[in-house]
Design a protein around this motif. Structure first.
Motif: not given
Length: 227
Positions: A100-117
């Protein structure tokens, strides 16, 4: 004469003894009543949320009576998720969030990738029903130590903070995980509650002019005016 005096003295003593006995009984009854009053425990009000502790998640489950400022599509009502519902929702999210989160919207740079945390987030659970009878759990994810006290006080809604704040919906009836929304970048701002509109006050209509003709063609006078 002496016998008469003796009789009255005896009666007086008996009456005094009866009064003393009555006073002692009254005192005992009052003491028992006080003891019972002290032992009485005021019942706790119906809970509004329940803390949920899972093997790899922790959060707060809000009951159907908790007022929220949002709805879902095709909503028919609210319901209180059970612990089994929460466990199933978590199982489905853990299984499908990466896709569902495959596009990683708003999860770049210092923003965490939600499914990894996933373990970093505190959860809030709200239950809905839709017009087809499905049970849907809306799950709010918050990664913010400063918001810890807020989690039991109300649903935490924010702007900014990117992958530290997001929510998703789980349809328990179909197994679908959908409606992922991840906060945008920027400073964190807590969204305040919407002000509830005040009750509408009914006011009398302006008096009708005497002899005015209704649309039905029947004349009436001001005395027929209604609120």
């Amino acid at each position: 004469m002496q016998k008469i005096l003796s009789y009255f003295c005896t009666q007086f003593i008996v009456m005094n003894n009866m009064k003393k006995t009555a006073l002692i009984l009254a005192a005992l009854l009052a003491f028992c009543g006080l003891a019972q009053a002290q032992d009485y425990v005021v019942p706790v009000e119906t809970w509004d949320y329940e803390e949920i502790n899972g093997s790899n998640y922790h959060g707060y489950n809000f009951n159907e009576g908790w007022d929220v400022d949002f709805t879902i599509e095709n909503q028919d009502g609210r319901y209180t998720p059970t612990e089994e519902d929460v466990a199933e929702a978590e199982r489905l999210i853990q299984k499908r969030i990466a896709y569902v989160n495959r596009y990683h919207i708003n999860q770049e740079g210092d923003c965490p990738v939600i499914d990894e945390h996933m373990r970093k987030y505190e959860r809030q659970y709200v239950g809905f029903t839709d017009i087809t009878g499905c049970h849907i759990v809306w799950v709010n994810f918050v990664w913010d130590e400063k918001a810890a006290e807020r989690l039991t006080q109300d649903i935490v809604l924010t702007e900014g903070g990117c992958g530290h704040y997001w929510h998703v919906k789980v349809n328990l009836s179909t197994g679908k995980v959908y409606g992922l929304e991840v906060n945008g970048t920027g400073d964190i701002k807590y969204i305040p509650r919407h002000k509830r509109p005040a009750h509408r006050i009914s006011r009398p209509k302006a008096p009708q002019a005497a002899g005015k003709i209704r649309k039905t063609g029947i004349p009436h006078d001001p005395r027929e005016a209604r609120f």
